[in-house]
Design an enzyme around this catalytic site. Structure first.
Site, short mmCIF file in Angstrom:
data_model
loop_
_atom_site.label_atom_id
_atom_site.label_comp_id
_atom_site.label_asym_id
_atom_site.label_seq_id
_atom_site.Cartn_x
_atom_site.Cartn_y
_atom_site.Cartn_z
CG HIS A 114 0.26 28.89 7.58
ND1 HIS A 114 1.23 29.10 8.50
CD2 HIS A 114 0.35 27.62 7.18
CE1 HIS A 114 1.92 27.98 8.63
NE2 HIS A 114 1.40 27.08 7.83
CG ASP A 173 -0.63 20.29 2.03
OD1 ASP A 173 -1.14 21.07 1.20
OD2 ASP A 173 0.16 20.66 2.91
CB CYS A 180 -0.27 15.89 12.34
SG CYS A 180 0.64 16.03 10.81
C1 PEP Z 1 -1.20 18.99 6.54
O1 PEP Z 1 -0.99 19.26 5.35
O2 PEP Z 1 -2.13 18.24 6.91
C2 PEP Z 1 -0.33 19.52 7.59
C3 PEP Z 1 -0.47 19.13 8.84
O3 PEP Z 1 0.57 20.46 7.21
P1 PEP Z 1 0.22 22.04 7.02
O4 PEP Z 1 -1.20 22.22 7.40
O5 PEP Z 1 1.16 22.80 7.88
O6 PEP Z 1 0.48 22.20 5.57
MG MG Z 2 0.89 20.22 4.79
#
Ligand code: PEP
Ligand code: MG
Length: 754
Positions: A367, A633, A680
């Protein structure tokens, strides 16, 4: 009768400070130092050994041993009693040294007549880099207070050497001990950009001037007050947490409380203050010793505990320095250095004073990396030991793409980095030129380029980057940066600001994606064995529906008269999605009954992050208005690799044939079911990866705003028909990564990848 120390440790420290202030050579200061220590401790011998490159410990100064041995006697790693001290990191206190199995006789030193031996390690940052010894002719055991006193002196000595208070490069041709020397590191570039600035340490070390107490009684009071404040704050965490997320285990903070109230810890720090250290230096010394002990034990449970204690010690230091305002005092061109950092901590700093970030630990999709990219902040991670090597104010140059970090760089390096920066600015100008042009391939396929966001400060990028909208708004960031849970009215205000700022462009709000690596600082959290597979995202939302209900209520209110797009994270099963959707419907119904202004339309989508959902597309498409692939993920789970663990996060490549085949399958099934699908994850923002994604049939990509320009230039130089055929063939290969084949394709066809 054993000899009794005269003057005590405080007098000794005072003398030490005087010697350090003298304008003489380093060697003369060291020589004086050993004389003073020997006299103070009524020892016939006092010697300082420092670690040379290659780990040998060299005699640097001595009182009592043969002066001709200085810089000649070298003990190999583990050799002799000095080696034993260095290896164990523990004091060695012997009344009959020659009879000890580790005793190694060095005739050149003339040490045979000395029976008693006391050696303590010179430790800094959990590493031993020297040994300080005293010896006496008569056989005696040194008293506990003497051991303490010598350890305190060793600590100050460590800091003096490390901070360049004794040596400078001109005097001593010793790379390991020359703090002024330029150093080059290579880590992993996690957020692009080039920066030159001055080091600002996230966890600054106590300066030597602030190590020795003027008034020990006052220091004891300061220590006690800070411990009291620390305990109160930990108690408060437990008692007044506004959000009881589990209602069950309070283990983590309970452990903190246990440590904060630990009498042994407090006593050790009090003892250290009594030897003449300031409260800050006492906290550091106790922490250093603990870290060293634990690192030698190789026990994972203890190491985990040591992290907790480290964290607690840092908090204690903050209480001591009254450091709430640290971030505000940061100089204008700072490069922030830290071992590790959470996103909330990063956001405490002023963006306009921050040029870059260097971390010892963080993975691409962690993050803090995502936030750094959102802030347009160059970030290099995986840079081992840089926080120990750097001092506040040092010049540092970083390249967030190649992962290069130069500490105290030579002028030529600075000039080269300035040139790189100019080049980048030139590229940025090129991106600005394509900002208002459409993202269309050479054969006419239009790709929607959206941006990812999570903070108010991201929103201006929507217009600057020319993005078609916000494809992923990570709402949890707003929850993570505050001290307390945002109230309903705060949430409405916040979402309204985002929607207003976006104007006509769509915004996809993802509901709280908590758990995994995203925890709320003010919430109680049950520690889980596998947080990535644990209680997170929609799972929390369904178990604690009040959280989701309030968030949905805020989103509905803020979107009055507009189209609201809601995205549910980590959906693994259709019924899960349906339950959450029913909750959204109930909230809409409530607004209707209360005759409150409502959105024109509410669209609810599912994030495809759990591989199981990839096999349920026809079914989920009946319930969901759209699907967004969270490749961070999804691929982490598909490859069984923890995305936040830097040791393994790089083990697979996002351009593995399995990854592309999985994404191809999702895009096909979603399209066959007549649904809308986008992606995304971070890979959408990397031009080469994005080229493959376009080839797989994706028509909407959402990425960090800084990547919109490069991806658009790639698309405008690409032929869709060619790339789709090429990628189709690649899916059948057995390569570990298709990266080089894709790069060769791009080079051959003139696809712009910058
Ligand atoms: C992902 O998992 O690709 C995603 C966009 O969510 P985050 O990175 O916030 O877990
Ligand atoms: Mg994610």
């Amino acid at each position: 009768m054993p000899p009794v120390a005269t003057g005590g440790p405080r007098t000794l420290l005072r003398r030490l400070r005087e010697i350090m202030a003298e304008q003489t050579s380093a060697q003369m200061r060291l020589d004086k130092l050993v004389t003073v220590i020997a006299a103070n401790m009524v020892a016939e011998v006092c010697s300082i050994y420092l670690r040379r490159a290659g780990k040998a410990l060299e005699l640097f100064a001595t009182e009592g041993l043969n002066p001709a041995a200085v810089h000649r006697t070298r003990m190999k790693a583990g050799e002799g009693l000095v080696g034993l001290v260095a290896e164990t990191g523990e004091p060695v206190n012997l009344s009959d040294a020659p009879s000890h199995p580790h005793f190694s006789y060095r005739p050149e030193t003339g040490e045979d007549p000395y029976h008693s031996f006391l050696g303590v390690p010179i430790v800094r940052g959990g590493q031993v880099f020297g040994v300080l010894t005293v010896q006496n002719r008569a056989s005696r055991q040194y008293a506990e207070e003497e051991v303490e006193a010598l350890q305190t002196v060793a600590m100050v000595l460590a800091e003096v050497v490390a901070q360049g208070g004794l040596f400078n490069v001109a005097e001593l041709d010793e790379p390991d001990l020359s703090p002024e020397r330029p150093r080059k590191f290579r880590g992993e570039g996690l957020s692009e950009g080039v920066a030159v600035g001055h080091v600002f340490l996230h966890e600054p070390r106590v300066l030597v001037e602030r190590m020795i107490a003027d008034n020990p009684q006052e220091e004891l009071i300061r220590l006690e007050t800070a411990i009291g404040a620390l305990r109160d704050s930990v108690d408060q965490m437990l008692d007044s947490s506004e959000l009881d997320l589990t209602g069950e285990s309070r283990e983590v903070i309970e452990t903190y409380r246990l440590f904060a109230h630990d009498q042994g810890w407090r006593q050790r720090m009090r003892d250290a203050v009594r030897t003449g250290l300031t409260a800050e230096a006492a906290v550091e010394r106790v922490q250093d010793e603990m870290r060293l002990r634990v690192s030698r034990l190789n026990d994972p449970v203890l190491r985990e505990r040591a992290h907790d204690l480290d964290d607690l010690a840092r908090r204690l230091l903050r209480h001591l320095s009254g450091d709430g305002n640290k971030a505000a005092n940061m100089p204008k061109d700072s490069v922030l250095l830290a071992r590790a950092m959470g996103p909330a901590e990063l956001l405490d700093y002023r963006r306009d004073h921050l040029h870059a970030l260097v971390l010892e630990e963080a993975a691409t999709t962690s993050h803090v990396a995502i936030v750094a990219r959102a802030m347009g902040l160059p970030l290099v991670s995986g840079v081992d030991e840089i926080t120990d090597a750097a001092r506040a104010g040092d010049l540092v140059a970083i390249d967030g793409e190649s992962g290069e970090v130069h500490l105290r760089p030579a002028e030529e390096i600075v000039a080269a980095f300035e040139a790189k920066r100019t080049l980048r600015a030139h590229r940025v100008a090129q991106y600005a030129e394509v900002r208002d042009l459409p993202a269309v391939t050479r054969d006419g396929v239009h790709i929607r380029l959206m941006m990812n966001a999570g903070l108010l400060l991201d929103v201006p990028h929507l217009h600057e980057s020319g993005a078609d909208g916000i494809g992923l708004f990570r709402t949890e960031l707003q929850f993570m940066i505050g001290e307390t849970m945002p109230r309903l009215s705060d949430q409405i205000e916040f979402y309204s600001q985002i929607i207003d700022a976006a104007g006509d462009k769509p915004v996809v709000f993802r509901t709280l994606d908590l758990g995994g690596d995203k925890v709320l600082p003010y919430a109680r959290w049950e520690r889980e064995e596998n947080p990535a597979l644990g209680w997170r995202a929609i799972r929390i939302a369904l178990d604690r529906p009040a959280l989701l209900r309030y968030q949905v209520r805020a989103l509905l209110t803020a979107s009055a008269g507009k189209v609201l797009r809601i995205l549910l994270p980590m959906v693994s099963d259709v019924s899960e999605f349906n339950q959450a959707r029913a909750l959204v419907d109930r909230e809409t119904e409530r607004m209707r009954l209360l005759v409150l202004p409502q959105p024109r339309q509410v669209l609810v989508g599912a994030m495809l992050e759990v591989p199981a959902l990839a096999f349920m597309l026809p079914q989920i498409m009946r319930s969901a208005d759209f699907v967004s692939i969270g490749s961070n993920d999804l691929l982490s789970l598909a490859f069984a690799v923890d995305r936040t663990n830097p040791r393994v996060a790089r083990r697979y490549d996002m351009l593995h044939p399995a990854a592309l085949t999985l994404i191809r399958q999702i895009v096909r099934s979603a399209t066959e079911a007549g649904g809308e699908v986008s992606l995304c994850g971070e890979m959408a923002g990397r031009p080469l990866d994005a080229m493959a994604l376009v080839g797989l049939g994706l028509r909407t990509l959402s990425m960090s705003p800084g990547n919109i320009g490069p991806v658009k230039m790639m698309i405008r130089s690409l032929n869709y028909g060619e790339v789709s055929q090429f990628v189709e063939r690649l899916c059948g290969r057995a390569d570990h990564s298709l990266r080089s084949r894709l790069a060769a394709f791009a080079a051959e066809r003139g696809v712009v990848l910058k």
